[in-house]
Scaffold this motif. Structure first.
Motif, mmCIF file in Angstrom:
data_model
loop_
_atom_site.group_PDB
_atom_site.id
_atom_site.type_symbol
_atom_site.label_atom_id
_atom_site.label_comp_id
_atom_site.label_asym_id
_atom_site.label_seq_id
_atom_site.Cartn_x
_atom_site.Cartn_y
_atom_site.Cartn_z
ATOM 1 N N SER A 200 -7.574 -5.977 4.706
ATOM 2 C CA SER A 200 -7.863 -6.530 3.218
ATOM 3 C C SER A 200 -7.306 -5.401 2.181
ATOM 4 N N ASP A 201 -7.770 -4.105 2.215
ATOM 5 C CA ASP A 201 -7.339 -3.267 1.257
ATOM 6 C C ASP A 201 -5.752 -3.051 1.156
ATOM 7 N N VAL A 202 -5.322 -3.087 2.281
ATOM 8 C CA VAL A 202 -3.968 -2.499 2.276
ATOM 9 C C VAL A 202 -3.193 -3.900 1.559
ATOM 10 N N LEU A 203 -3.661 -5.118 1.856
ATOM 11 C CA LEU A 203 -3.026 -6.277 1.150
ATOM 12 C C LEU A 203 -3.434 -6.126 -0.480
ATOM 13 N N THR A 204 -4.449 -5.867 -0.683
ATOM 14 C CA THR A 204 -4.864 -5.722 -2.165
ATOM 15 C C THR A 204 -4.090 -4.631 -3.043
ATOM 16 N N LEU A 205 -3.900 -3.517 -2.268
ATOM 17 C CA LEU A 205 -3.160 -2.309 -2.968
ATOM 18 C C LEU A 205 -1.772 -2.375 -2.710
ATOM 19 N N LYS A 206 -1.002 -3.364 -1.725
ATOM 20 C CA LYS A 206 0.208 -3.534 -1.509
ATOM 21 C C LYS A 206 0.808 -1.976 -0.985
ATOM 22 N N LEU A 207 0.242 -1.188 -0.257
ATOM 23 C CA LEU A 207 0.697 0.033 0.029
ATOM 24 C C LEU A 207 2.097 0.092 1.037
ATOM 25 N N VAL A 208 2.092 -0.879 1.687
ATOM 26 C CA VAL A 208 3.260 -1.035 2.495
ATOM 27 C C VAL A 208 3.934 -2.494 2.551
ATOM 28 N N LEU B 25 4.782 -2.312 8.983
ATOM 29 C CA LEU B 25 4.910 -3.793 8.515
ATOM 30 C C LEU B 25 3.604 -4.094 8.939
ATOM 31 N N PHE B 26 3.053 -4.725 7.866
ATOM 32 C CA PHE B 26 1.683 -5.746 7.962
ATOM 33 C C PHE B 26 1.973 -6.883 7.995
ATOM 34 N N LEU B 27 1.844 -7.644 9.319
ATOM 35 C CA LEU B 27 1.875 -9.019 9.343
ATOM 36 C C LEU B 27 0.816 -9.749 9.487
ATOM 37 N N ARG C 124 -17.694 -7.903 -1.991
ATOM 38 C CA ARG C 124 -16.320 -7.292 -1.922
ATOM 39 C C ARG C 124 -17.019 -5.858 -1.343
ATOM 40 N N ARG C 125 -16.291 -5.160 -0.481
ATOM 41 C CA ARG C 125 -16.832 -4.097 -0.051
ATOM 42 C C ARG C 125 -16.304 -2.793 -0.982
ATOM 43 N N ASP C 126 -17.340 -1.882 -1.348
ATOM 44 C CA ASP C 126 -16.962 -0.695 -1.683
ATOM 45 C C ASP C 126 -15.896 0.389 -0.827
ATOM 46 N N THR C 127 -14.920 0.548 -1.033
ATOM 47 C CA THR C 127 -14.269 1.472 0.052
ATOM 48 C C THR C 127 -13.442 2.549 -0.816
ATOM 49 N N VAL C 128 -13.292 3.532 -0.028
ATOM 50 C CA VAL C 128 -12.507 5.032 -0.592
ATOM 51 C C VAL C 128 -11.239 4.618 -0.834
ATOM 52 N N LEU C 129 -10.554 3.616 -0.075
ATOM 53 C CA LEU C 129 -9.256 3.183 -0.219
ATOM 54 C C LEU C 129 -9.052 2.652 -1.703
ATOM 55 N N LEU C 130 -9.846 1.815 -2.040
ATOM 56 C CA LEU C 130 -9.776 0.804 -3.301
ATOM 57 C C LEU C 130 -10.049 2.021 -4.493
ATOM 58 N N GLU C 131 -10.794 2.899 -4.173
ATOM 59 C CA GLU C 131 -11.028 3.876 -5.182
ATOM 60 C C GLU C 131 -9.883 4.941 -5.525
ATOM 61 N N LEU C 132 -9.240 5.087 -4.125
ATOM 62 C CA LEU C 132 -8.134 6.158 -4.108
ATOM 63 C C LEU C 132 -6.855 5.399 -5.097
ATOM 64 N N PHE D 138 -6.833 9.847 4.992
ATOM 65 C CA PHE D 138 -5.677 10.093 6.070
ATOM 66 C C PHE D 138 -4.860 8.740 5.972
ATOM 67 N N LEU D 139 -5.564 7.497 6.122
ATOM 68 C CA LEU D 139 -4.722 6.424 5.991
ATOM 69 C C LEU D 139 -3.906 6.059 5.136
ATOM 70 N N TYR D 140 -4.443 6.259 3.994
ATOM 71 C CA TYR D 140 -3.787 6.112 2.617
ATOM 72 C C TYR D 140 -2.357 6.858 2.463
ATOM 73 N N ASP D 141 -2.479 8.144 2.689
ATOM 74 C CA ASP D 141 -1.379 9.070 2.880
ATOM 75 C C ASP D 141 -0.444 8.730 3.896
ATOM 76 N N ASP D 142 -1.071 8.305 5.237
ATOM 77 C CA ASP D 142 -0.037 8.000 6.067
ATOM 78 C C ASP D 142 0.609 6.594 5.972
ATOM 79 N N PHE D 143 -0.043 5.812 5.608
ATOM 80 C CA PHE D 143 0.785 4.441 5.227
ATOM 81 C C PHE D 143 1.793 4.734 4.235
ATOM 82 N N LYS D 144 1.525 5.526 2.986
ATOM 83 C CA LYS D 144 2.326 5.779 1.869
ATOM 84 C C LYS D 144 3.717 6.538 2.631
ATOM 85 N N THR D 145 3.358 7.377 3.291
ATOM 86 C CA THR D 145 4.392 8.192 3.960
ATOM 87 C C THR D 145 5.501 7.353 4.850
#
Length: 743
Positions: free
Chosen positions: A445-453, A330-332, A735-743, A281-288
């Motif tokens: 941390s995952d959002v920073l790695t993936l640069k989703l926003v 925005l992620f500050l 490093r945590r194994d997360t769904v976000l990083l897998e997506l 949900f967060l992955y889709d929501d942030f991208k939208t």
């Protein structure tokens, strides 16, 4: 081979928490753990033990028991331990006066009759009546479970948790693994009972329950939100004692996937569906949100910034430009001292041009962080939990700013974001150098790695003056650099209590001598901590005297990496309690623990509790159920000895919570000293941190950085400089194994 010993406890020779050593009337010594109530309650009791004989270095021949059964009247046990409103004395008197059967009849059909009894008034009778109704069916539960050798402590736990369940006996009979959902039971204890009840070792229910348990342990305890299938199967072998049962596990997994409780992802990863759904949900929501455009706010940003009292650095200005350019998310992200609050205020002031103040909301996980963001920005703030409770539907805000985002796990992040309208502007503020959240996921941390926003990272540090070093020292540590920690600063002090020639001695001394040396060093560190306490007690007490509860709780705090040992929070709490609160008018003892009137305490479980608002309690309004969270810090201000209750005021959340005596040990801890994980998001005037090689396994840059940045005015580190220096260089590589990083 287990033996049985029957006897009567004469004297308690030693006790520590639930563990004790005692001597029986017949002269034999026994040792083991008793969890049911305080150990002093079983002095004089007839007991049945099973265990084996062993030689104790101090007490000689001792019977080490692994199970203890107090041979007491079952009704006495139920009334005294489970039904609210009965003290030990009252229970004994009632049973003696009426006898078992008559007393049960009175409790069932003629409860008013108890008012004739000394010590029972209307208020207590109401409590007894409500509680007896709930627990009447539990006698059946006791009878049902007794053939399976269930200890009374386990019975109490099950009875309490299932008090509102219809037909609990048949539900347990049908599937004993439903017990795993009960706090403190877990898979292993439920499995023990299930096997005694005749469950086959390869039964589908057993495998499924074990799979859920392993997944939960791997995720919630270690912070992951998904796991490699191979790891899952290996852990199952370990837990169940199987070898090569992959086909069995595959079948159970297919079943779990079919019923949507587990999600099978690519790369052979599996995730509990609750965590998968949250992060998807967060992955889709942030991208939208990242694709949306607000249309911007001012044509001339320079003009707006010139009229604004706070002057921004280049990085800070970039964040304002992104929002003014139309970004709706925005992620500050910034380290200590880089001006996250200043930047947040400027952004909110910019948004305030279009949106009224009442349309702008800031929030954070802890009450203290929420208060801080409100103080620094001037906009309304609340804790995340209070917002979730206040609004059933979407939040009515056009702008939401979430602070301290590094602390928020996937499930909670999802719950918050799901309530923020898609056309609202979302600003997420955090510091990724701090410890990751408690629980599964690592969203910031995952959002920073993936640069989703859109992301702005603040790294430039702004200092108030030359003699203030907390932010500089913290940022050196973040980078793995040993800071200039021996210099004199207004806000930072290092008191060196090292062992001279430690490395040379390490090779010369025996293990025991080395241990004694380390113990002596730890004691010296405690002495230095006490010196700092003595210097601060007067100012702390003044705050308490002036009824400034929040200021008192947040004035002076000892922070340590671990719970155990001389420098762990458990021991330090006992030591510090003697200085902060030496002569209480009332106290409650729980084993080795003592809770005193006016103690600093912390709540240790996420649970719904009976509570009031501060004013509601003063005005004797009706209580309500409210979610009280692990880590909330409060003052134990009232002890009701007759009702066996204590009351704690949590000023950051403005809530009063009542605890039954039997809940104290499981729900509260003293908080003069806290672990670093417990103080995430908190802020204290003075922070004192012990530093020792005995905590070395815990030392790393994130942990030390988080501890130091809790200090508002002064940070004092006391201990071994070598341990500090090596901790400053040790990066936490997990490093945590997360769904976000897998997506």
């Amino acid at each position: 081979m287990s033996e049985t010993l029957i006897g009567q406890i004469d004297k308690i020779l030693f006790e520590d928490e639930a563990f004790f050593i005692a001597v029986l009337k017949s002269g034999e010594k026994v040792s083991g753990s008793y969890h049911e109530s305080e150990i002093k309650h079983i002095k004089g009791s007839a007991i049945t033990l099973s265990g084996y004989w062993d030689e104790h270095k101090k007490y000689g021949k001792t019977f080490k028991f692994d199970s203890i059964k107090v041979n007491q009247n079952q009704l006495f046990f139920f009334l005294n331990k489970i039904v609210k409103g009965f003290t030990k004395k009252l229970t004994a008197e009632l049973i003696e006066h009426f006898g078992d059967e008559k007393l049960i009849d009175i409790l069932d059909n003629d409860i008013e009759k108890l008012l004739e009894f000394k010590g029972i008034k209307e208020k207590r009778l109401k409590k007894i009546q409500a509680s007896w109704k709930k627990f009447r069916s539990m006698r059946k539960l006791g009878e049902f479970l007794s053939p399976y050798d269930v200890s009374q402590v386990l019975l109490t736990t099950i009875a309490t948790a299932m008090k509102d369940v219809d037909e609990p006996c048949s539900k347990i009979k049908d599937n004993p693994y439903i017990l795993t959902s009960i706090n403190n039971i877990g898979f292993k204890r439920a499995d023990e009972l299930a096997l005694k009840m005749g469950m086959k070792i390869d039964d589908e229910k057993r495998i499924s329950s074990a799979m859920d348990y392993v997944l939960l342990e791997y995720c919630e305890k270690q912070g992951n939100s998904c796991v490699n299938k191979e790891i899952l199967f290996n852990e199952l072998n370990e837990l169940l004692g199987f070898i090569d049962k992959d086909t069995l596990y595959e079948a159970a997994l297919i079943e779990r996937v079919a019923e949507s409780s587990i999600v099978l992802m690519k790369n052979n990863r599996v995730a509990p569906s609750r965590l998968y759904d949250a992060e998807k949900f967060l992955y889709d929501d942030f991208k939208t949100r990242a694709k949306k455009d607000s249309g911007g706010f001012v044509k001339d940003l320079d003009k707006f910034l010139d009229t604004h009292e706070q002057k921004l650095g280049e990085q800070q200005r970039k964040a304002v430009e992104i929002i003014n350019g139309g970004a709706q998310i925005l992620f500050l992200v910034g380290y200590a001292g880089t001006g996250k609050s200043t930047t947040s205020k400027t952004i909110l002031d910019l948004l305030n041009i279009r949106y009224e103040k009442k349309e702008i909301m800031t929030c954070a996980l802890s009450g203290i962080a929420s208060q801080r963001i409100s103080d620094t920005t001037g906009y309304e703030s609340a804790t995340i939990q209070s917002l979730l409770m206040r609004y059933d539907d979407m939040f009515p805000f056009s702008v939401v700013l979430i602070d301290e985002a590094s602390m928020i796990n996937s499930s909670l992040f999802c719950r918050v974001v799901a309530k923020i309208r898609r056309d609202s502007i979302l600003i997420v503020v955090g510091d990724d150098a701090q410890l990751p959240p408690i629980g599964a996921g690592n969203i910031l941390s995952d959002v920073l790695t993936l640069k989703l926003v859109p992301i702005v990272k603040l790294t430039q540090i702004f200092r108030q003056n030359e003699d203030q070093a907390i932010t500089l020292i913290a940022n050196d540590i973040r980078k793995g650099v040993v800071p200039q920690f021996r210099q004199h600063y207004d806000d930072f002090e290092f008191i060196d209590v090292s062992i001279l020639n430690y490395y040379a001695l390490k090779n010369q001394l025996s293990v025991k001598e080395l241990q004694d040396l380390r113990e002596d060093n730890a004691t010296q560190i405690v002495t230095q901590i006490v010196h700092k306490v003595v210097g601060s007690i007067e100012k702390a007490r003044l705050r308490l005297k002036n009824k400034e509860i929040k200021e008192y709780l947040n004035y002076f705090q000892v922070i340590t990496p671990m719970k155990g040992g001389t420098l762990g929070s458990n021991n330090l709490n006992k030591v510090l309690q003697e200085y902060f609160n030496p002569n209480p008018s009332k106290c409650v003892k729980r084993g080795q623990l003592e809770f005193r009137l006016m103690d600093k305490v912390v709540h240790t479980k996420n649970e719904n509790m009976t509570s009031w608002s501060g004013d509601g309690f003063k005005n004797a309004e009706d209580s309500n159920q409210r979610r009280i969270f692990n880590g909330m810090s409060g003052l134990l201000f009232k002890i009701e000895e007759e009702d066996e209750q204590v009351f704690v005021f949590y000023p950051n959340e403005d809530v009063v919570v009542v605890y039954e005596y039997e809940e104290i040990k499981s729900h509260l801890m003293l908080s003069y000293a806290l672990t670093i994980h417990k103080v995430q998001g908190m802020e204290y005037d003075i922070v004192v941190i012990p530093m020792s090689f005995s905590h070395f396994i815990m030392h790393n840059t994130k942990l030390i950085y988080t501890a130091i940045t809790r200090a508002k005015h002064k940070c004092v580190i006391i201990g071994e400089s070598g341990a500090f220096e090596s901790g400053c260089k040790k990066f936490e590589s997990t490093r945590r194994d997360t769904v976000l990083l897998e997506l």
